[in-house]
Motif scaffolding. Structure first.
Motif, PDB file in Angstrom:
ATOM      1  N   CYS A 112       5.320   1.615  11.150  1.00 39.83           N
ATOM      2  CA  CYS A 112       5.332   0.892   9.560  1.00 39.83           C
ATOM      3  C   CYS A 112       6.177   0.168   9.129  1.00 39.83           C
ATOM      4  CB  CYS A 112       5.135   2.366   8.647  1.00 39.83           C
ATOM      5  SG  CYS A 112       3.590   3.372   8.817  1.00 39.83           S
ATOM      6  N   LEU A 115       5.766  -3.457  10.767  1.00 41.39           N
ATOM      7  CA  LEU A 115       4.958  -4.050  10.119  1.00 41.39           C
ATOM      8  C   LEU A 115       5.318  -4.807   8.868  1.00 41.39           C
ATOM      9  CD1 LEU A 115       1.633  -2.271  10.777  1.00 41.39           C
ATOM     10  CD2 LEU A 115       2.200  -4.472  11.639  1.00 41.39           C
ATOM     11  N   VAL A 116       6.106  -3.785   7.938  1.00 41.88           N
ATOM     12  CA  VAL A 116       6.478  -4.399   6.644  1.00 41.88           C
ATOM     13  C   VAL A 116       7.497  -5.386   6.954  1.00 41.88           C
ATOM     14  CG1 VAL A 116       7.563  -3.723   4.423  1.00 41.88           C
ATOM     15  CG2 VAL A 116       5.902  -2.256   5.398  1.00 41.88           C
ATOM     16  N   ARG A 119       5.910  -8.830   8.279  1.00 39.61           N
ATOM     17  CA  ARG A 119       5.293  -9.231   7.057  1.00 39.61           C
ATOM     18  C   ARG A 119       6.259 -10.288   6.135  1.00 39.61           C
ATOM     19  NH1 ARG A 119       0.862  -6.724   2.775  1.00 39.61           N
ATOM     20  NH2 ARG A 119       2.808  -5.403   2.161  1.00 39.61           N
ATOM     21  N   ILE A 131      -0.470 -10.244  12.128  1.00 38.40           N
ATOM     22  CA  ILE A 131      -0.115  -9.625  10.772  1.00 38.40           C
ATOM     23  C   ILE A 131      -0.802 -10.354   9.560  1.00 38.40           C
ATOM     24  CG2 ILE A 131       1.577  -8.999   9.164  1.00 38.40           C
ATOM     25  CD1 ILE A 131       3.238  -8.114  11.417  1.00 38.40           C
ATOM     26  N   TRP A 200       0.509   0.235   2.529  1.00 36.03           N
ATOM     27  CA  TRP A 200      -0.226  -0.924   3.397  1.00 36.03           C
ATOM     28  C   TRP A 200      -0.222  -0.695   5.112  1.00 36.03           C
ATOM     29  CZ3 TRP A 200       1.842  -4.758   6.428  1.00 36.03           C
ATOM     30  CH2 TRP A 200       0.959  -5.609   7.114  1.00 36.03           C
ATOM     31  N   ALA A 201       1.187  -0.585   5.521  1.00 36.23           N
ATOM     32  CA  ALA A 201       1.268  -0.202   6.956  1.00 36.23           C
ATOM     33  C   ALA A 201       1.115   0.782   7.254  1.00 36.23           C
ATOM     34  CB  ALA A 201       2.742  -0.398   7.098  1.00 36.23           C
ATOM     35  N   TRP A 202       0.970   1.914   6.526  1.00 35.59           N
ATOM     36  CA  TRP A 202       0.534   3.220   6.725  1.00 35.59           C
ATOM     37  C   TRP A 202      -1.097   3.325   7.135  1.00 35.59           C
ATOM     38  CZ3 TRP A 202      -2.789   7.062   5.395  1.00 35.59           C
ATOM     39  CH2 TRP A 202      -2.490   8.512   6.011  1.00 35.59           C
ATOM     40  N   SER A 204      -2.661   0.532   7.916  1.00 37.19           N
ATOM     41  CA  SER A 204      -3.009  -0.177   9.000  1.00 37.19           C
ATOM     42  C   SER A 204      -3.024   0.397  10.302  1.00 37.19           C
ATOM     43  CB  SER A 204      -1.961  -1.484   8.883  1.00 37.19           C
ATOM     44  OG  SER A 204      -2.305  -2.333   7.814  1.00 37.19           O
TER      45      SER A 204
END
Length: 449
Positions: A112, A115-116, A119, A131, A200-202, A204
């Motif tokens: 997570c 990803l954050v 992004r 992403i 959002w990442a969680w 995803s």
């Protein structure tokens, strides 16, 4: 594996479109987003001539076959270099921070955070083509507003609240680690690793990852079996489809093969597992039409409400709990499950019949009166559940007239779940009506004395 990128909130549109005619598709291969993603994957060794991204009127974005696929033929073979795993993160600029942290972090948190941060880096990120193709929001319960949670079925509502709390706890309990990453961020950490970004990442990771067991690692805690799979994660779910999927240790690729084959220009599907629609909504944020695995769950609180006049109810509920018999009590279109009817048979017994309680759990028929009582109680339970469903659908209808688009997307998915629930309960009640008539004509054989 998770739902495709444009699946969020599309289920209601899907049914309307199905009524209008046959499924239509439009290729998305020419779009900049698709071109960038294919180029990114090609550079990492992935080539595919069998499938292309397309938009379908019944499911939204998915993958379309470009030729007939034979039974047993490979659909996708995605090299390990294309998979985003904890190894990817540990080998990145975040690796040293994770390895030097004072205690091992969970694989989910590590993915997570990556990803954050990626992004946040935008086009400077190696993973930008992937992403940027991810959804910007989801219709998983972690995103649900309070008003949407309130119209969920009781069993889903409880787990939805737990899901939201899990994401909030992940964010609040890792603030110290987040602050340690300030050196690699161009903006204040509190503006990057926000609750909304982590949510959002969680979602995803939870909705889009494939299962890929990985060896234990001293820097990570808990099971490490997540792998994000670009392009492959565009495959949508079909409940009755048979495919074989998994990571091939010899080829070092994640491979999916069709069992029955596929026709040219049709949508290629994958099966996420034998999940009912409550689980699909909780884990992936969508509801599958014509799902043969769908059921309605009966909660302990409902049993207690229906039987609240029974003075020995607490003791019987305790007995059921001790014997692991209060979980997965369900009804389907065919009628109440064996577990539910078995629990009801025990609940029909008095405290003086304690010697028969174990026999009831073993599935033995007790007497005609017990069967009639159990069927009658099952009918009462279904009627109460159906009343709750109708009330929820009425509330959803009112909310849809005055809510904004993000909430509308969430309500559309919940409405589909509730509509299916109503259909299942009505069918179950019809089945139970037949059982009542049969009970009056069936002799009391095999009764326990």
């Amino acid at each position: 594996m998770g739902a495709s990128g444009l699946r969020l909130g599309r289920a209601a549109r899907s049914r309307r479109q199905k009524r209008r005619g046959a499924v239509r598709s439009v290729s998305l291969s020419h779009l900049d987003q698709s071109v960038r993603l294919r180029k990114f994957l090609h550079q990492r060794g992935f080539t595919s001539t069998l499938l292309q991204p397309a938009h379908f009127t019944d499911t939204g974005r998915g993958l379309q076959t470009l030729q007939n696929i034979k039974p047993g033929e490979m659909i996708i073979s995605l090299p390990e270099s294309c998979l985003l795993t904890t190894t990817t993160v540990l080998n990145s600029y975040l690796g040293s921070f994770i390895k030097s942290w004072r205690h091992p972090l969970s694989p989910l948190l590590v993915l997570c955070v990556f990803l954050v941060c990626e992004r946040h880096r935008g086009e400077a990120s190696d993973w930008f083509p992937y992403i940027s193709a991810l959804p910007t929001t989801y219709t998983c319960p972690a995103y649900f507003s309070d008003m949407v949670v309130e119209v969920l079925p009781a069993a889903v509502r409880r787990r939805a609240v737990e899901q939201r709390e899990a994401v909030r706890d992940m964010h609040s309990s890792n603030q110290d680690f987040f602050r340690s990453l300030q050196l690699v961020l161009s903006r204040p950490v509190q503006e990057v690793l926000t609750y909304e970004a982590l949510r959002w990442a969680w979602c995803s990771v939870n909705t889009r990852s494939v299962f890929m067991s990985r060896p234990s690692n001293d820097f990570l805690s808990g099971q490490d079996n997540y792998a994000l799979a670009p392009f492959l994660d565009l495959l949508n779910h079909q409940p009755d489809l048979q495919v074989t999927a998994g990571f091939n240790d010899q080829t070092r690729c994640y491979e999916i093969r069709s069992v029955s084959g596929m026709k040219r220009y049709q949508q290629a599907f994958i099966n996420y597992g034998c999940h009912d629609n409550q689980r699909l909504l909780l884990e992936y944020g969508f509801v599958a039409t014509n799902n043969p695995h769908s059921v309605v769950y009966v909660e302990t609180d409902l049993l207690c409400d229906v039987l609240r006049g029974d003075k020995s109810l607490d003791q019987k509920i305790k007995f059921l709990r001790e014997n692991q018999f209060l979980h997965n009590l369900t009804v389907s279109s065919e009628g109440p499950s064996w577990r539910l009817m078995t629990a009801l048979r025990l609940l029909s017994l008095s405290q003086t019949q304690f010697h028969l309680w174990k026999a009831a759990l073993l599935g033995q028929l007790l007497c005609e009166h017990t069967e009639e009582w159990s069927v009658h109680t099952a009918r009462t339970i279904c009627q109460q559940l159906l009343s709750d469903t109708h009330t929820a659908l009425h509330k959803i209808s009112l909310l849809l007239h005055r809510c904004e688009q993000p909430i509308r997307e969430q309500l559309d998915v919940v409405r589909l779940l509730r509509q299916e629930e109503g259909s299942i309960l009505q069918s179950c009640l019809q089945t139970l009506e037949g059982s009542v008539q049969q009970a009056h004509t069936t002799p009391d054989v095999g009764a326990v004395r």
